[in-house]
Design an enzyme around this catalytic site. Structure first.
Site, PDB file in Angstrom:
ATOM      1  N   CYS A 162     -18.273 -13.943 -12.223  1.00  0.00           N
ATOM      2  CA  CYS A 162     -19.127 -13.557 -11.108  1.00  0.00           C
ATOM      3  C   CYS A 162     -20.556 -14.090 -11.196  1.00  0.00           C
ATOM      4  O   CYS A 162     -21.371 -13.820 -10.317  1.00  0.00           O
ATOM      5  CB  CYS A 162     -19.138 -12.035 -10.972  1.00  0.00           C
ATOM      6  SG  CYS A 162     -17.461 -11.373 -10.820  1.00  0.00           S
ATOM      7  N   HIS A 295     -27.189  -7.140  -9.170  1.00  0.00           N
ATOM      8  CA  HIS A 295     -25.776  -7.511  -9.246  1.00  0.00           C
ATOM      9  C   HIS A 295     -24.942  -6.367  -8.660  1.00  0.00           C
ATOM     10  O   HIS A 295     -24.039  -6.605  -7.869  1.00  0.00           O
ATOM     11  CB  HIS A 295     -25.382  -7.802 -10.685  1.00  0.00           C
ATOM     12  CG  HIS A 295     -23.959  -8.216 -10.845  1.00  0.00           C
ATOM     13  ND1 HIS A 295     -23.446  -9.331 -10.216  1.00  0.00           N
ATOM     14  CD2 HIS A 295     -22.927  -7.663 -11.540  1.00  0.00           C
ATOM     15  CE1 HIS A 295     -22.159  -9.458 -10.524  1.00  0.00           C
ATOM     16  NE2 HIS A 295     -21.821  -8.450 -11.326  1.00  0.00           N
ATOM     17  N   GLU A 306     -26.875  -2.652 -15.969  1.00  0.00           N
ATOM     18  CA  GLU A 306     -27.938  -3.416 -15.304  1.00  0.00           C
ATOM     19  C   GLU A 306     -29.191  -2.558 -15.166  1.00  0.00           C
ATOM     20  O   GLU A 306     -30.317  -3.034 -15.363  1.00  0.00           O
ATOM     21  CB  GLU A 306     -27.468  -3.893 -13.936  1.00  0.00           C
ATOM     22  CG  GLU A 306     -28.503  -4.748 -13.201  1.00  0.00           C
ATOM     23  CD  GLU A 306     -28.037  -5.233 -11.842  1.00  0.00           C
ATOM     24  OE1 GLU A 306     -28.589  -6.224 -11.337  1.00  0.00           O
ATOM     25  OE2 GLU A 306     -27.097  -4.616 -11.271  1.00  0.00           O
ATOM     26  N   LYS A 327     -23.897  -5.874  -2.014  1.00  0.00           N
ATOM     27  CA  LYS A 327     -22.437  -5.852  -2.068  1.00  0.00           C
ATOM     28  C   LYS A 327     -21.847  -4.714  -1.241  1.00  0.00           C
ATOM     29  O   LYS A 327     -20.676  -4.754  -0.884  1.00  0.00           O
ATOM     30  CB  LYS A 327     -21.961  -5.773  -3.513  1.00  0.00           C
ATOM     31  CG  LYS A 327     -22.169  -7.068  -4.313  1.00  0.00           C
ATOM     32  CD  LYS A 327     -21.622  -6.938  -5.721  1.00  0.00           C
ATOM     33  CE  LYS A 327     -21.715  -8.256  -6.486  1.00  0.00           C
ATOM     34  NZ  LYS A 327     -23.120  -8.647  -6.774  1.00  0.00           N
ATOM     35  N   HIS A 332     -17.898  -7.597  -3.070  1.00  0.00           N
ATOM     36  CA  HIS A 332     -18.158  -8.480  -4.206  1.00  0.00           C
ATOM     37  C   HIS A 332     -17.402  -9.771  -3.966  1.00  0.00           C
ATOM     38  O   HIS A 332     -16.169  -9.807  -4.012  1.00  0.00           O
ATOM     39  CB  HIS A 332     -17.683  -7.806  -5.494  1.00  0.00           C
ATOM     40  CG  HIS A 332     -18.136  -8.498  -6.743  1.00  0.00           C
ATOM     41  ND1 HIS A 332     -18.605  -9.794  -6.754  1.00  0.00           N
ATOM     42  CD2 HIS A 332     -18.200  -8.071  -8.039  1.00  0.00           C
ATOM     43  CE1 HIS A 332     -18.926 -10.136  -7.988  1.00  0.00           C
ATOM     44  NE2 HIS A 332     -18.699  -9.102  -8.784  1.00  0.00           N
ATOM     45  N   PHE A 390     -17.784 -11.288 -15.966  1.00  0.00           N
ATOM     46  CA  PHE A 390     -16.896 -10.921 -17.068  1.00  0.00           C
ATOM     47  C   PHE A 390     -17.214 -11.769 -18.296  1.00  0.00           C
ATOM     48  O   PHE A 390     -17.606 -12.939 -18.197  1.00  0.00           O
ATOM     49  CB  PHE A 390     -15.434 -11.147 -16.669  1.00  0.00           C
ATOM     50  CG  PHE A 390     -14.832 -10.020 -15.879  1.00  0.00           C
ATOM     51  CD1 PHE A 390     -15.565  -8.915 -15.515  1.00  0.00           C
ATOM     52  CD2 PHE A 390     -13.495 -10.074 -15.499  1.00  0.00           C
ATOM     53  CE1 PHE A 390     -14.995  -7.870 -14.804  1.00  0.00           C
ATOM     54  CE2 PHE A 390     -12.910  -9.044 -14.777  1.00  0.00           C
ATOM     55  CZ  PHE A 390     -13.656  -7.941 -14.428  1.00  0.00           C
TER      56      PHE A 390
END
Length: 412
Positions: A162, A295, A306, A327, A332, A390
């Site tokens: 991502c 994010h 985060e 998002k 996403h 990831f």
């Protein structure tokens, strides 16, 4: 680092095609998520699909690339006069001096899914017209964009989960700094597919409602699709050569915490390192940032990690700038998320807008983030955009308005 000019940019997602539709949705706090109706996906979740992708005819000379992912890319490239700006750059520099850098996570894997659904019942052979190299191969989106514009410079695909759509800016910047290219088409494209939908479902990460980043009741992600692109060039040396609305890429930070295959370091160490590096390379202090596009996936662990990184870097809630995850509006978009959210960040700068994180009704105060639940006009000189993937692969980008550099003690 020396600032780079975002000559032009565009975005297509479930919010609509192009910048006007995207900006209108952000101002109106409207999202594009809907209950999942993707073919063969029997899942209780919400998705962010782009209308009309399957009906999009592929340009005749690009027929070998035909798949949902490239049709989405083609739609994106045709918006906002972006193709015309790339053609102008091609005339200015030459086709071999423009690079292509495209982020994706699954490329055209849906085409392979279709091929396996139609393999020969006796032999198991895949259909004869299946073109893996031009459709599913991770490099194929970069090859498609290169062929779309008839470019001859370096081309590469970034597939770092991502963070892919953000890391393309870093790769392009290195080639520009090395003098290998004079301009770069950067961006990300990822389209809906069964692999992503069922893969995230198997990880128990899909929400049964539109995702709610940073909400006290957040419980998972909503998957979307998008195509977002920008034309990146060196900023002109002459004073006054940039117009008032010019947007610059001021800083880039990359890190890899390698904490876990699918979970971030719980204290957000990699995220913090990426943000700190982006600030350091821009020459800005944390206090100079006016907005953070988070994010913010909407999962408990990702948002918490985060938030801890932001809290540490910005020295607490009181010092943290207004922040939101878009998002909740777009879903996403995986490998395209970094590019889509970079474009949204650029729109915030250009139009002096702080976009709200929709669907989030009760921000989790324990996270210590100054979370926006209402869009509003504001002075936005600089902004930070985060993309974390990831495996602990992280990228943060700092953007700024050219007409505000003097107030920040910087020059273009």
């Amino acid at each position: 680092m020396k600032p780079l000019l975002l000559t032009h940019f565009t975005a297509t997602s479930c919010l609509g095609r192009g910048l006007d539709a995207t900006l209108d949705a952000l101002r109106g706090q409207r999202g594009g998520l809907a209950p999942c109706d993707f073919p063969r996906a029997d899942l209780d979740t919400w998705i962010g699909a782009v209308d009309g992708v399957d009906a999009e005819p592929m340009r005749a000379d690009l027929a070998a690339f035909d798949c949902r992912n490239h049709r989405l890319a083609q739609i994106g490239l045709a918006q906002d006069g972006f193709a015309e700006r790339v053609e102008a750059a091609k005339a200015r520099y030459g086709a071999k001096r423009i690079g292509v850098f495209v982020g994706t996570s699954t490329s055209g894997i849906l085409e392979t899914e279709h091929a396996y659904q139609h393999r020969d019942p006796q032999t198991g052979a895949l259909p004869g017209d299946f073109r893996y190299a031009q459709t599913h191969n991770i490099y194929s989106p970069a090859a498609f964009v290169r062929a779309y514009f008839g470019l001859g410079g370096p081309a590469m695909a970034i597939s770092s989960a991502c963070s892919s759509g953000a890391k393309v800016f870093a790769s392009a910047r290195r080639m520009l700094a090395a003098g290998l290219i004079d301009a770069a088409v950067v961006g990300g494209v990822d389209s809906l597919c069964l692999t992503a939908l069922y893969g995230f479902n198997s990880l128990e990460l899909l929400s049964r409602q539109p995702c709610r980043p940073y909400d006290v009741a957040r419980d998972g992600i909503s998957i979307g699709e998008a195509a977002a692109f920008a034309l990146l060039e060196r900023a002109p040396e002459a004073d006054g050569a940039l117009d008032d609305n010019a947007i610059l890429l001021l800083g880039i930070g990359e890190s890899s915490d390698a904490h876990h295959m699918s979970s971030p370091h719980p204290d957000g160490l990699g995220a913090r390192a990426a943000m700190a590096q982006a600030l350091a390379s821009s020459g800005l202090a944390a206090s100079d940032i006016d907005y953070i596009n988070l994010h913010g996936t909407g999962t408990p662990s990702n948002d918490a990690a985060e938030a801890r990184a932001i809290h540490a870097l910005f020295d607490g809630t009181a010092s943290a700038p207004p922040s939101s995850s878009t998002k909740g509006a777009t879903g996403h978009t995986l490998g395209a998320a970094g590019a889509l959210e970079a474009v949204i960040t650029m729109l915030a700068l250009r139009h002096q807008l702080l976009p709200a994180g929709i669907n989030t009704t009760q921000p989790d105060l324990a996270l210590g983030v100054n979370y926006l639940t209402t869009s509003r006009d504001a002075r936005v000189r600089t902004a930070l955009s985060n993309a974390f993937g990831f495996g602990g692969t992280n990228c943060s980008l700092v953007f700024g308005r050219a007409d505000q550099l003097d107030t920040l003690g910087l020059s273009s």
